[in-house]
Design an enzyme around this catalytic site. Structure first.
Site, PDB file in Angstrom:
ATOM      1  N   GLU A 175     -16.353  22.641 -29.836  1.00 24.28           N
ATOM      2  CA  GLU A 175     -15.683  23.336 -30.936  1.00 24.28           C
ATOM      3  C   GLU A 175     -15.489  24.823 -30.664  1.00 24.28           C
ATOM      4  O   GLU A 175     -14.516  25.416 -31.114  1.00 24.28           O
ATOM      5  CB  GLU A 175     -16.498  23.163 -32.228  1.00 24.28           C
ATOM      6  CG  GLU A 175     -16.590  21.735 -32.738  1.00 24.28           C
ATOM      7  CD  GLU A 175     -15.320  21.282 -33.438  1.00 24.28           C
ATOM      8  OE1 GLU A 175     -14.589  22.135 -33.980  1.00 24.28           O
ATOM      9  OE2 GLU A 175     -15.058  20.067 -33.434  1.00 24.28           O
ATOM     10  N   ASP A 180      -3.688  23.071 -35.835  1.00 25.04           N
ATOM     11  CA  ASP A 180      -3.768  21.609 -35.888  1.00 25.04           C
ATOM     12  C   ASP A 180      -3.292  21.043 -37.223  1.00 25.04           C
ATOM     13  O   ASP A 180      -3.473  19.857 -37.506  1.00 25.04           O
ATOM     14  CB  ASP A 180      -5.194  21.140 -35.602  1.00 25.04           C
ATOM     15  CG  ASP A 180      -6.208  21.623 -36.625  1.00 25.04           C
ATOM     16  OD1 ASP A 180      -5.826  22.435 -37.505  1.00 25.04           O
ATOM     17  OD2 ASP A 180      -7.380  21.215 -36.547  1.00 25.04           O
ATOM     18  N   THR A 215      -9.914  26.938 -39.793  1.00 29.14           N
ATOM     19  CA  THR A 215     -11.101  26.253 -39.299  1.00 29.14           C
ATOM     20  C   THR A 215     -12.198  27.287 -39.166  1.00 29.14           C
ATOM     21  O   THR A 215     -11.977  28.356 -38.588  1.00 29.14           O
ATOM     22  CB  THR A 215     -10.834  25.599 -37.932  1.00 29.14           C
ATOM     23  OG1 THR A 215      -9.848  24.577 -38.078  1.00 29.14           O
ATOM     24  CG2 THR A 215     -12.106  24.990 -37.362  1.00 29.14           C
TER      25      THR A 215
END
Length: 250
Positions: free
Chosen positions: A35, A53, A58
């Site tokens: 990640e 994405d 995020t």
């Protein structure tokens, strides 16, 4: 013979599996390598960006997303514990953008507010608690029900983090069901290695359906490596690659 609730194949593993504190920390470091390109998962509380994405922002230690409900759940939890915190004013916007990649109502101040909140021990704890509630605990529980050892528990957890706990074809539940069409879980009398290979095959298939996840090295040069080595207990040392970068935990 497989003992109910635990696989006999897992040589050298902790009886508690992935929820043993040392193994859990190992799992966090493995996820962070994928990640965040770093083994230092505790440095990621303040991480936040839009990675393109379609899931909006995020952020945090497992990649909570503004478009997939878990970032909203996290900020709601934090606000319940610490009313009037720096992120609380963004709750209406987080509710509005949930399910989309939109930043409406979040720009320009939300990323800076997130990083400020991450300096708070209360927000860091909320991240850990929401990670456990939404991802870690359900994944480990399901894996133990399937009589999977520590590696299998991690395989489930990492899939849960990336794909979410839903039941559609590209979520954890759908991936597991596809795997079970090709191999029985140890709980159903199947061989653990065969089942985990089927699960990883199903996960790779799901990943390739999304451009943002089309690089499957997270599976093929990491988890599949451990499986080929027969390391069902996820024992150290571990050596793997993600996105071309090499990692090692001694």
């Amino acid at each position: 013979m497989v003992t109910a609730g635990w696989p006999s194949a897992e040589a050298g593993a902790s009886p508690r599996g992935l929820d043993d504190p040392a193994k859990k920390d190992l799992a966090m470091r493995l996820v962070s390598s994928a990640e965040n390109s770093s083994l230092d998962w505790e440095a990621q509380y303040g991480y936040i960006e839009d990675i393109g994405d379609g899931r909006g922002y995020t952020g945090g230690i497992i990649g909570f997303c503004s478009g997939t409900s878990d970032m909203l759940a996290l900020v709601e939890l934090y606000t319940a514990r610490v009313p009037g915190n720096v992120l609380a004013g963004y709750l209406p916007a987080l509710r509005a953008v949930d399910g989309s990649g939109s930043h409406t109502g979040l720009d320009p101040g939300f990323p800076a507010a997130w990083r400020t909140a991450a300096e708070s021990s209360a927000f860091r704890r909320a991240q850990r608690d929401e990670r456990d509630r939404g991802y870690f605990d359900p994944a480990v529980t399901r894996a133990k029900q399937d009589c999977l050892g520590t590696l299998g528990q991690f395989v489930y957890y990492d899939a849960m983090v990336m794909h979410g706990p839903g039941t559609d074809a590209v979520s954890f539940g759908g991936i597991r069901e596809r795997a079970r069409q090709h191999a029985a879980t140890p709980a159903d009398g199947g061989a653990e290695t065969m089942y985990l290979n089927a699960f990883l095959d199903a996960r790779v298939r799901a990943m390739k359906q999304e451009a943002a996840h089309s690089d499957v090295s997270r599976v093929e040069t990491a988890q599949r490596v451990f499986l080929r080595e027969g390391n069902l207990g996820l024992a150290t040392p571990l050596r793997w690659k993600v996105y071309g970068d090499s990692y090692e935990i001694g």
